[in-house]
Design a protein around this motif. Structure first.
Motif, mmCIF file in Angstrom:
data_model
loop_
_atom_site.group_PDB
_atom_site.id
_atom_site.type_symbol
_atom_site.label_atom_id
_atom_site.label_comp_id
_atom_site.label_asym_id
_atom_site.label_seq_id
_atom_site.Cartn_x
_atom_site.Cartn_y
_atom_site.Cartn_z
ATOM 1 N N MET A 55 10.719 -0.940 13.810
ATOM 2 C CA MET A 55 11.074 -0.904 12.385
ATOM 3 C C MET A 55 10.677 -2.190 11.680
ATOM 4 O O MET A 55 10.220 -2.176 10.522
ATOM 5 C CB MET A 55 12.572 -0.656 12.225
ATOM 6 N N ARG A 56 10.804 -3.298 12.359
ATOM 7 C CA ARG A 56 10.484 -4.595 11.761
ATOM 8 C C ARG A 56 8.983 -4.778 11.540
ATOM 9 O O ARG A 56 8.563 -5.735 10.896
ATOM 10 C CB ARG A 56 11.001 -5.729 12.646
ATOM 11 N N GLN A 57 8.177 -3.876 12.049
ATOM 12 C CA GLN A 57 6.730 -3.984 11.865
ATOM 13 C C GLN A 57 6.265 -3.404 10.530
ATOM 14 O O GLN A 57 5.124 -3.629 10.113
ATOM 15 C CB GLN A 57 6.010 -3.244 13.004
ATOM 16 N N HIS A 58 7.154 -2.656 9.830
ATOM 17 C CA HIS A 58 6.659 -1.941 8.650
ATOM 18 C C HIS A 58 6.182 -2.852 7.506
ATOM 19 O O HIS A 58 5.259 -2.474 6.784
ATOM 20 C CB HIS A 58 7.684 -0.898 8.161
ATOM 21 N N PRO A 59 6.738 -4.074 7.321
ATOM 22 C CA PRO A 59 6.146 -4.932 6.276
ATOM 23 C C PRO A 59 4.700 -5.327 6.593
ATOM 24 O O PRO A 59 3.847 -5.344 5.693
ATOM 25 C CB PRO A 59 7.071 -6.155 6.257
ATOM 26 N N ASP A 60 4.418 -5.643 7.880
ATOM 27 C CA ASP A 60 3.051 -5.992 8.269
ATOM 28 C C ASP A 60 2.123 -4.788 8.145
ATOM 29 O O ASP A 60 0.989 -4.910 7.665
ATOM 30 C CB ASP A 60 3.023 -6.518 9.703
ATOM 31 N N ARG B 292 4.511 -7.939 2.586
ATOM 32 C CA ARG B 292 4.725 -8.503 3.925
ATOM 33 C C ARG B 292 6.010 -9.325 3.986
ATOM 34 O O ARG B 292 6.667 -9.394 5.026
ATOM 35 C CB ARG B 292 3.530 -9.382 4.306
ATOM 36 N N CYS B 293 6.405 -9.932 2.874
ATOM 37 C CA CYS B 293 7.530 -10.872 2.890
ATOM 38 C C CYS B 293 8.837 -10.299 2.340
ATOM 39 O O CYS B 293 9.821 -11.030 2.246
ATOM 40 C CB CYS B 293 7.169 -12.118 2.077
#
Length: 402
Positions: free
Chosen positions: A302-307, A327-328
């Motif tokens: 889930m934490r990969q979705h901004p990248d 991304r931020c």
């Protein structure tokens, strides 16, 4: 003997009945000065003019901003040709001529020249004939073929002479470069022939730059439409978040404007708000819709979705600043966020704004794993986490604004 492609002058010498009965353009061709060749002759412009022309070329090549191309061109043309003013007109989809830039910005005592507005209908027909001729033209106040209504529409009541150069790229008409002067361009420096020649060179540079920037803008718009379609697909996957991006976008834009950010920053933040969850296209429905807690591995995904979102935006557009905000937008003020653990003002202000509004939207929309909060409950939570999760200044402004 033929009329050259670089030199067409509207003179006062059209006096015969035959010339008066012909069309505006035909009469102009008849009264133009004649030379042996229909190609641009070699001209040796002064070194300072060549230097200015090269400098303009470098500036136009270095930018994809239409506004910067317009403003750079009108300023440089007015300075090089030593006219009283310069403006650029471009064709819109209806065939009307729209004023896109003027230098200096206030040159008309009656304030009738307004950027972004179509030129008067009376002048449109004259401009269209000049554009289709593909030949630079001189228009004089005392030309007997002009009615007072035409003179007023062209601005010849407050200026003596207009030099009008068509803007073309291959077979594509772009618009017109219009210079005005009180002294018939007879001021010291270049001869009239040299000024016409220089103006044609400037118009060639401007037309190429405008065409290139317009094409890139259209490509970017088409690509962003594709990204927005993907973003809507993401929202359609989740009944709890349908419409979330649009609601966040509206609040984010209002908050950004209330903080007195520059317009380009507001627009970047707006795009980032619309696209902030695009990266969830790479996250499985099972994880997105899980009513219970996620495992460590699932949280890592889930934490990969901004990248993922930032990379998607970069693949289909040149909006690097928008991609950085996406991304931020899950970074936290104390450095405990993801994906890079930025803190404080290391986080772009657009991302700090988006973090506050996105969290508020998530709380008031509700999620599959928790019910929606009230406005007051969401504000209380934002204030409780100010300084830790969120920029306290932005939280305070958000609370004051809404």
């Amino acid at each position: 003997m033929t009329t050259p492609a670089w030199y067409l002058s509207f003179m006062r010498s059209a006096s015969s009945k035959e010339a008066e009965s012909e069309t505006f353009l035909a009469g102009s061709l008849r009264s133009a000065g004649q030379i042996e060749s229909d190609t641009k002759p070699t001209r040796h412009l002064p070194s300072d003019k060549m230097s200015m022309l090269l400098d303009l070329g470098r500036r136009l090549v270095a930018t994809n901003s239409l506004d910067l191309i317009f403003t750079s061109t009108v300023r440089a043309a007015a300075e090089m040709v030593q006219g009283t003013f310069c403006k650029i007109l471009t064709l819109d989809s209806t065939g009307s001529f729209i004023c896109r830039a003027i230098f200096p910005s206030k040159i008309d005592p009656q304030n009738s020249i307004i950027t972004g507005k179509p030129e008067p209908l009376v002048s449109q027909a004259i401009y269209e004939e000049i554009l289709q001729s593909r030949l630079p033209s001189l228009l004089h106040y005392q030309d007997p073929r002009f009615s007072n209504q035409e003179r007023r529409a062209l601005g010849l009541f407050f200026i003596d002479t207009l030099m009008v150069a068509p803007l073309w790229v291959d077979l594509e008409p772009i618009g017109l470069l219009v210079l005005g002067d009180q002294a018939r361009f007879n001021n010291s420096g270049l001869s009239l022939d040299e000024k016409l020649y220089l103006t044609s060179l400037i118009s060639d540079q401007a037309a190429s730059a405008i065409s290139r920037a317009s094409l890139l803008s259209q490509l970017t718009e088409n690509r962003l439409e594709t990204v927005l379609a993907l973003a809507k697909t993401i929202e359609a996957r989740d009944q709890y978040t349908g419409g979330h991006a649009q609601r966040v976008t509206d609040l984010t834009e209002k908050l950004a404007r209330s903080l007195k950010l520059e317009e380009k920053d507001v627009q970047n933040i707006r795009w980032a708000a619309l696209l902030h969850d695009i990266g969830k296209i790479g996250i499985s429905d099972d994880i997105l819709h899980r009513p219970g807690p996620l495992s460590d591995d699932e949280w890592e995904m889930m934490r990969q979705h901004p990248d993922i979102g930032a990379e998607i935006i970069l693949m289909v557009s040149d909006l690097t600043e928008v991609a950085e905000l996406v991304r931020c937008h899950h970074e936290q003020f104390d450095g405990s966020g993801y994906p890079r653990g930025l803190k404080g003002k290391e986080i772009p202000i657009g991302a700090r704004i988006l973090a506050v509004v996105d969290s508020y939207g998530a709380m008031t929309d509700g999620r599959v794993y928790r019910p929606a909060s009230t406005h007051s409950e969401a504000l209380a939570e934002l204030k409780r986490c100010a300084g830790k999760n969120y920029d306290p200044v932005i939280v305070e402004q958000f609370a004051r604004l809404f």
